[in-house]
Write a protein that holds these residues in place. Structure first.
Motif, PDB file in Angstrom:
ATOM      1  N   LYS A   6       0.868  -1.173   0.000  1.00 54.18           N
ATOM      2  CA  LYS A   6       0.000   0.000   0.000  1.00 54.18           C
ATOM      3  C   LYS A   6       0.908   1.227   0.000  1.00 54.18           C
ATOM      4  O   LYS A   6       1.849   1.304   0.788  1.00 54.18           O
ATOM      5  CB  LYS A   6      -0.904  -0.003   1.232  1.00 54.18           C
ATOM      6  CG  LYS A   6      -1.859  -1.189   1.301  1.00 54.18           C
ATOM      7  CD  LYS A   6      -2.627  -1.229   2.606  1.00 54.18           C
ATOM      8  CE  LYS A   6      -1.745  -1.664   3.764  1.00 54.18           C
ATOM      9  NZ  LYS A   6      -2.500  -1.893   5.017  1.00 54.18           N
ATOM     10  N   PHE A   7       0.628   2.170  -0.874  1.00 52.49           N
ATOM     11  CA  PHE A   7       1.512   3.314  -1.050  1.00 52.49           C
ATOM     12  C   PHE A   7       0.854   4.604  -0.575  1.00 52.49           C
ATOM     13  O   PHE A   7      -0.282   4.913  -0.943  1.00 52.49           O
ATOM     14  CB  PHE A   7       1.915   3.454  -2.517  1.00 52.49           C
ATOM     15  CG  PHE A   7       2.681   2.262  -3.040  1.00 52.49           C
ATOM     16  CD1 PHE A   7       4.032   2.132  -2.777  1.00 52.49           C
ATOM     17  CD2 PHE A   7       2.041   1.265  -3.756  1.00 52.49           C
ATOM     18  CE1 PHE A   7       4.753   1.034  -3.239  1.00 52.49           C
ATOM     19  CE2 PHE A   7       2.740   0.166  -4.230  1.00 52.49           C
ATOM     20  CZ  PHE A   7       4.096   0.043  -3.968  1.00 52.49           C
ATOM     21  N   GLY A   8       1.600   5.345   0.240  1.00 47.13           N
ATOM     22  CA  GLY A   8       1.088   6.595   0.780  1.00 47.13           C
ATOM     23  C   GLY A   8       2.053   7.740   0.557  1.00 47.13           C
ATOM     24  O   GLY A   8       3.193   7.553   0.135  1.00 47.13           O
ATOM     25  N   ILE A   9       1.587   8.942   0.879  1.00 49.08           N
ATOM     26  CA  ILE A   9       2.394  10.157   0.760  1.00 49.08           C
ATOM     27  C   ILE A   9       2.322  10.917   2.077  1.00 49.08           C
ATOM     28  O   ILE A   9       1.235  11.066   2.654  1.00 49.08           O
ATOM     29  CB  ILE A   9       1.898  11.042  -0.421  1.00 49.08           C
ATOM     30  CG1 ILE A   9       2.772  12.286  -0.592  1.00 49.08           C
ATOM     31  CG2 ILE A   9       0.437  11.407  -0.263  1.00 49.08           C
ATOM     32  CD1 ILE A   9       4.122  12.018  -1.170  1.00 49.08           C
ATOM     33  N   ASN A  10       3.478  11.364   2.556  1.00 43.94           N
ATOM     34  CA  ASN A  10       3.529  12.143   3.785  1.00 43.94           C
ATOM     35  C   ASN A  10       3.273  13.612   3.465  1.00 43.94           C
ATOM     36  O   ASN A  10       3.840  14.153   2.519  1.00 43.94           O
ATOM     37  CB  ASN A  10       4.900  11.963   4.456  1.00 43.94           C
ATOM     38  CG  ASN A  10       4.985  12.629   5.809  1.00 43.94           C
ATOM     39  OD1 ASN A  10       4.935  13.853   5.909  1.00 43.94           O
ATOM     40  ND2 ASN A  10       5.127  11.845   6.851  1.00 43.94           N
ATOM     41  N   THR A  11       2.467  14.260   4.279  1.00 43.51           N
ATOM     42  CA  THR A  11       2.060  15.641   3.996  1.00 43.51           C
ATOM     43  C   THR A  11       3.190  16.655   4.166  1.00 43.51           C
ATOM     44  O   THR A  11       3.054  17.800   3.724  1.00 43.51           O
ATOM     45  CB  THR A  11       0.882  16.053   4.898  1.00 43.51           C
ATOM     46  OG1 THR A  11       1.265  15.930   6.280  1.00 43.51           O
ATOM     47  CG2 THR A  11      -0.337  15.173   4.633  1.00 43.51           C
ATOM     48  N   LEU A  12       4.320  16.256   4.759  1.00 45.67           N
ATOM     49  CA  LEU A  12       5.430  17.188   4.923  1.00 45.67           C
ATOM     50  C   LEU A  12       6.044  17.617   3.592  1.00 45.67           C
ATOM     51  O   LEU A  12       6.743  18.621   3.527  1.00 45.67           O
ATOM     52  CB  LEU A  12       6.522  16.576   5.806  1.00 45.67           C
ATOM     53  CG  LEU A  12       6.216  16.482   7.302  1.00 45.67           C
ATOM     54  CD1 LEU A  12       7.346  15.771   8.030  1.00 45.67           C
ATOM     55  CD2 LEU A  12       5.975  17.858   7.905  1.00 45.67           C
ATOM     56  N   LEU A  13       5.767  16.858   2.544  1.00 41.94           N
ATOM     57  CA  LEU A  13       6.233  17.277   1.226  1.00 41.94           C
ATOM     58  C   LEU A  13       5.579  18.593   0.816  1.00 41.94           C
ATOM     59  O   LEU A  13       6.122  19.346   0.008  1.00 41.94           O
ATOM     60  CB  LEU A  13       5.918  16.183   0.193  1.00 41.94           C
ATOM     61  CG  LEU A  13       6.342  16.425  -1.258  1.00 41.94           C
ATOM     62  CD1 LEU A  13       7.840  16.686  -1.372  1.00 41.94           C
ATOM     63  CD2 LEU A  13       5.944  15.237  -2.131  1.00 41.94           C
ATOM     64  N   TYR A  14       4.422  18.893   1.418  1.00 42.91           N
ATOM     65  CA  TYR A  14       3.640  20.054   1.011  1.00 42.91           C
ATOM     66  C   TYR A  14       3.516  21.132   2.076  1.00 42.91           C
ATOM     67  O   TYR A  14       3.370  22.311   1.748  1.00 42.91           O
ATOM     68  CB  TYR A  14       2.231  19.594   0.589  1.00 42.91           C
ATOM     69  CG  TYR A  14       2.286  18.593  -0.520  1.00 42.91           C
ATOM     70  CD1 TYR A  14       2.324  19.001  -1.850  1.00 42.91           C
ATOM     71  CD2 TYR A  14       2.348  17.230  -0.253  1.00 42.91           C
ATOM     72  CE1 TYR A  14       2.412  18.083  -2.876  1.00 42.91           C
ATOM     73  CE2 TYR A  14       2.443  16.298  -1.279  1.00 42.91           C
ATOM     74  CZ  TYR A  14       2.482  16.739  -2.584  1.00 42.91           C
ATOM     75  OH  TYR A  14       2.596  15.821  -3.601  1.00 42.91           O
ATOM     76  N   GLU A  32      -5.478  11.119  -7.703  1.00 48.24           N
ATOM     77  CA  GLU A  32      -5.244  11.182  -9.146  1.00 48.24           C
ATOM     78  C   GLU A  32      -3.860  10.635  -9.513  1.00 48.24           C
ATOM     79  O   GLU A  32      -3.699   9.936 -10.518  1.00 48.24           O
ATOM     80  CB  GLU A  32      -5.363  12.631  -9.622  1.00 48.24           C
ATOM     81  CG  GLU A  32      -5.281  12.804 -11.132  1.00 48.24           C
ATOM     82  CD  GLU A  32      -5.467  14.250 -11.552  1.00 48.24           C
ATOM     83  OE1 GLU A  32      -5.009  14.602 -12.651  1.00 48.24           O
ATOM     84  OE2 GLU A  32      -6.065  15.034 -10.779  1.00 48.24           O
ATOM     85  N   ILE A  33      -2.872  10.936  -8.693  1.00 53.28           N
ATOM     86  CA  ILE A  33      -1.522  10.422  -8.930  1.00 53.28           C
ATOM     87  C   ILE A  33      -1.480   8.908  -8.769  1.00 53.28           C
ATOM     88  O   ILE A  33      -0.724   8.221  -9.464  1.00 53.28           O
ATOM     89  CB  ILE A  33      -0.519  11.090  -7.965  1.00 53.28           C
ATOM     90  CG1 ILE A  33      -0.314  12.559  -8.360  1.00 53.28           C
ATOM     91  CG2 ILE A  33       0.838  10.370  -7.969  1.00 53.28           C
ATOM     92  CD1 ILE A  33       0.521  13.350  -7.361  1.00 53.28           C
ATOM     93  N   GLY A  34      -2.295   8.385  -7.848  1.00 54.49           N
ATOM     94  CA  GLY A  34      -2.350   6.938  -7.673  1.00 54.49           C
ATOM     95  C   GLY A  34      -2.028   6.428  -6.283  1.00 54.49           C
ATOM     96  O   GLY A  34      -1.846   5.222  -6.078  1.00 54.49           O
ATOM     97  N   PHE A  35      -1.996   7.321  -5.300  1.00 56.21           N
ATOM     98  CA  PHE A  35      -1.719   6.896  -3.928  1.00 56.21           C
ATOM     99  C   PHE A  35      -2.941   6.201  -3.316  1.00 56.21           C
ATOM    100  O   PHE A  35      -4.086   6.491  -3.669  1.00 56.21           O
ATOM    101  CB  PHE A  35      -1.315   8.096  -3.068  1.00 56.21           C
ATOM    102  CG  PHE A  35       0.064   8.600  -3.348  1.00 56.21           C
ATOM    103  CD1 PHE A  35       1.176   7.912  -2.887  1.00 56.21           C
ATOM    104  CD2 PHE A  35       0.255   9.759  -4.096  1.00 56.21           C
ATOM    105  CE1 PHE A  35       2.455   8.366  -3.157  1.00 56.21           C
ATOM    106  CE2 PHE A  35       1.534  10.218  -4.367  1.00 56.21           C
ATOM    107  CZ  PHE A  35       2.642   9.518  -3.905  1.00 56.21           C
ATOM    108  N   ASP A  36      -2.638   5.303  -2.376  1.00 60.06           N
ATOM    109  CA  ASP A  36      -3.699   4.594  -1.648  1.00 60.06           C
ATOM    110  C   ASP A  36      -4.046   5.298  -0.341  1.00 60.06           C
ATOM    111  O   ASP A  36      -5.134   5.080   0.200  1.00 60.06           O
ATOM    112  CB  ASP A  36      -3.252   3.167  -1.320  1.00 60.06           C
ATOM    113  CG  ASP A  36      -2.843   2.386  -2.557  1.00 60.06           C
ATOM    114  OD1 ASP A  36      -3.673   2.267  -3.470  1.00 60.06           O
ATOM    115  OD2 ASP A  36      -1.692   1.912  -2.606  1.00 60.06           O
TER     116      ASP A  36
END
Length: 288
Positions: A6-14, A32-36
């Motif tokens: 399962k792939f996620g993104i940490n909000t600290l990038l933003y 839209e990018i494809g994160f879960d």
């Protein structure tokens, strides 16, 4: 490979302080990018409306993978300053309650100390600080356990802490505390600096590994630098890791985090470009 990542993104990038406006602006783009899922770095209680955030996550069929703790100088479980210790304990209680509201059961990060506290300590001081963390993190774990929430300890590189630098340090701390809901959080960036062998560190963590952060040696998009991704992927397969892989990378666009993490140059055209490129690489890596 037998298990699905399962792939996620940490909000600290933003954003250093993630707010309701970021929720509205970003969740649709993440999907839209494809994160879960999304790992929310919650600076403090009240920065986001938990019910509205959960609603937006569900709207875009995303999960809150976890909450990533932010431990400034006044949040320190090994401090002699009782106020700093209580600040950290109070914050961990807030994160636990937020986790329940956001329907996740995991808190991640270097919760044992303030980030940036890195000194050459005497053996006596090290022992005193270790015992303080065993006691205080034990309290936090006991509170989290009531809510079914796990705490995953993240080793950091030597420039960010002198306390827990490698996976074996985290294993020892968990053993000394003895709480069943204490787990391990590994980050490819920090491992690339500190571990002798990233693959072996993952194997050492084994079933205790509950979060894996993906970032390059320059904090850029996974797959664009020197991190040994194939051995890392092989090790994750060997332990049948089926939890979250979260991209935690940074750009100079987020000035607060750029300063804290020493991000002085742009590795990708934008944060979204970094996230998209990194996710594409990771999915390709684990599809093989």
């Amino acid at each position: 490979m037998g298990v699905l990542m399962k792939f996620g993104i940490n909000t600290l990038l933003y954003a250093g302080t993630f707010t309701d406006s970021h929720v509205k602006e970003l969740f649709g783009k993440f999907r839209e990018i494809g994160f879960d899922g999304v790992e929310i770095s919650l600076e403090k209680k009240g920065d986001i409306d938990y019910k509205k955030t959960l609603s937006e996550l569900k709207k875009y069929e995303l999960k809150c993978s976890s909450l990533c703790g932010l431990f400034g100088l006044d949040r320190d479980l090994r401090s002699e300053n009782k106020e700093y210790v209580e600040n950290s304990l109070s914050y961990l209680r807030d994160l636990t309650e937020a986790a329940v509201e956001l329907e996740t059961n995991l808190i991640t990060g270097p919760m044992y100390s303030a980030v940036g506290r890195a000194n050459l300590e005497s053996d006596e001081a090290k022992k005193i600080q270790w015992n303080a963390v065993v006691e205080n993190l034990g309290k936090a774990a006991k509170y989290a356990e009531k809510f079914g929430v796990d705490l995953a300890i993240e080793p950091l590189n030597r420039f960010e802490t002198d306390f827990i630098n490698i996976c074996k340090d985290a294993i020892k701390l968990i053993k000394d505390i003895g709480a069943k809901n204490l787990k391990i959080h590994l980050d490819s960036f920090h491992m690339n600096v500190e571990e002798k062998n990233s693959e072996l560190a993952i194997l050492d963590a084994g079933e205790l590994l509950y979060m894996f952060h993906a970032s390059e040696n320059d904090r850029g998009a996974p797959g664009t630098g020197q991190v040994p991704w194939k051995p890392i992927a092989d090790a994750l397969r060997k332990i049948n890791y089926d939890k979250w892989i979260v991209i935690e990378s940074f750009t100079p666009e987020n000035k607060v985090i750029a300063k804290a993490a020493s991000i002085w140059r742009q590795t990708e055209p934008s944060a979204m470009a970094l996230a998209s490129k990194g996710l594409k690489f990771l999915k390709g890596l684990f599809d093989k």
